[in-house]
Design a protein around this motif. Sequence first.
Motif, PDB file in Angstrom:
ATOM      1  N   SER A   4       0.818  -1.207   0.000  1.00  0.00           N
ATOM      2  CA  SER A   4       0.000   0.000   0.000  1.00  0.00           C
ATOM      3  C   SER A   4       0.849   1.253   0.000  1.00  0.00           C
ATOM      4  O   SER A   4       1.914   1.289   0.610  1.00  0.00           O
ATOM      5  CB  SER A   4      -0.896   0.039   1.247  1.00  0.00           C
ATOM      6  OG  SER A   4      -1.814  -1.006   1.239  1.00  0.00           O
ATOM      7  N   ILE A   5       0.325   2.274  -0.677  1.00  0.00           N
ATOM      8  CA  ILE A   5       0.850   3.630  -0.562  1.00  0.00           C
ATOM      9  C   ILE A   5      -0.279   4.450   0.044  1.00  0.00           C
ATOM     10  O   ILE A   5      -1.404   4.418  -0.454  1.00  0.00           O
ATOM     11  CB  ILE A   5       1.240   4.221  -1.929  1.00  0.00           C
ATOM     12  CG1 ILE A   5       2.386   3.420  -2.555  1.00  0.00           C
ATOM     13  CG2 ILE A   5       1.625   5.698  -1.777  1.00  0.00           C
ATOM     14  CD1 ILE A   5       2.737   3.848  -3.981  1.00  0.00           C
ATOM     15  N   SER A  19      -0.582  10.797  -6.194  1.00  0.00           N
ATOM     16  CA  SER A  19      -1.252   9.538  -6.540  1.00  0.00           C
ATOM     17  C   SER A  19      -1.126   9.230  -8.027  1.00  0.00           C
ATOM     18  O   SER A  19      -0.828   8.096  -8.416  1.00  0.00           O
ATOM     19  CB  SER A  19      -2.723   9.613  -6.133  1.00  0.00           C
ATOM     20  OG  SER A  19      -3.406   8.459  -6.516  1.00  0.00           O
ATOM     21  N   GLU A  23       0.578   5.810  -9.755  1.00  0.00           N
ATOM     22  CA  GLU A  23      -0.482   4.849 -10.066  1.00  0.00           C
ATOM     23  C   GLU A  23      -0.049   3.689 -10.967  1.00  0.00           C
ATOM     24  O   GLU A  23      -0.721   2.666 -11.018  1.00  0.00           O
ATOM     25  CB  GLU A  23      -1.685   5.559 -10.680  1.00  0.00           C
ATOM     26  CG  GLU A  23      -1.433   6.143 -12.048  1.00  0.00           C
ATOM     27  CD  GLU A  23      -2.590   6.988 -12.545  1.00  0.00           C
ATOM     28  OE1 GLU A  23      -3.577   7.157 -11.796  1.00  0.00           O
ATOM     29  OE2 GLU A  23      -2.510   7.477 -13.680  1.00  0.00           O
ATOM     30  N   ILE A  30      -3.251   2.387  -3.646  1.00  0.00           N
ATOM     31  CA  ILE A  30      -3.002   3.772  -3.237  1.00  0.00           C
ATOM     32  C   ILE A  30      -4.261   4.328  -2.588  1.00  0.00           C
ATOM     33  O   ILE A  30      -5.350   4.254  -3.157  1.00  0.00           O
ATOM     34  CB  ILE A  30      -2.592   4.652  -4.440  1.00  0.00           C
ATOM     35  CG1 ILE A  30      -1.316   4.100  -5.092  1.00  0.00           C
ATOM     36  CG2 ILE A  30      -2.398   6.099  -3.996  1.00  0.00           C
ATOM     37  CD1 ILE A  30      -0.887   4.839  -6.350  1.00  0.00           C
ATOM     38  N   CYS A  32      -5.712   7.902  -0.394  1.00  0.00           N
ATOM     39  CA  CYS A  32      -5.430   9.301  -0.077  1.00  0.00           C
ATOM     40  C   CYS A  32      -6.374   9.789   1.016  1.00  0.00           C
ATOM     41  O   CYS A  32      -7.565   9.459   1.007  1.00  0.00           O
ATOM     42  CB  CYS A  32      -5.624  10.171  -1.319  1.00  0.00           C
ATOM     43  SG  CYS A  32      -4.497   9.783  -2.675  1.00  0.00           S
TER      44      CYS A  32
END
Length: 195
Positions: A4-5, A19, A23, A30, A32
Motif C-alpha cells: 500500500s501507498i 497519486s 499509479e 493507493i 489518499c
Amino acid sequence: MAKSIVIIHPAEIIRKGISSLLEDIQSVRISCFPDFSKLNMQELKAAQKLLLIVPANCRYAQELLELRTSIGEHELVGVLTNDKEKCEDNAFDHLIPIDVPAKQLIQIAEGFFESDDTDNSGELTIREKEVLRLIALGNTNKTIADTLFISTHTVISHRKNITEKLGIKSIPGLTVYAIIQKIVGPSDISPDQLS
C-alpha cells in the motif's frame, strides 16, 4: 502480500498529483486522506509493505511512530511544501520537496516495493544489489543513502538483509561476493578494501 501507498495531505491537488505519479506501480493499492484522523488504522496495520507519504511538518508524529512499530515493512516520506520549510525530524526515511522530479519520487516508491523480502531463496533484490555494489566500492552508509535517495536507517536495514541472506558479515567478504557475482568489476576495487 498487501502493498500500500498512503498519501496524507490537506491539499487535494497534492494528494491527487502524487497519486497519479505513482499509479503505474504494479500490485500496489493507493489511498489518499486529507488528515491522519481519516485513516483506518487496522487496515494499515494489515499492510505488509507500506509507503506512507505525509507533510514533513505534520502534527501527528506520535501516531506515526505508533503506526511504524506495528507495520511489517514500511518507509515514511516527508513532503516539504516550500523552500523555507525545514524539518529536523530524522524519523523520515526520505524528505522530498513538493516540486521533486517525478522520476525521483517514482524511484523511491519502486525501490521500496522492489525490495520484496518475502523471497526466501537467498536471492538479493535489485535494491539490495545496488546497496551491495556501493558497499563493495567502499562507500559509507551516508554516501549510499544519498546516492540512492534513501535514509541511513534504510541502508542499515538493507545491509542487515544482505548479510542474513548471504551469511557474510565482513565487508571484504561482501566485496569478494560482489566481484564473483559480477555486481562490481575487480578493477573497481582497491586491494586495501580486501584486507
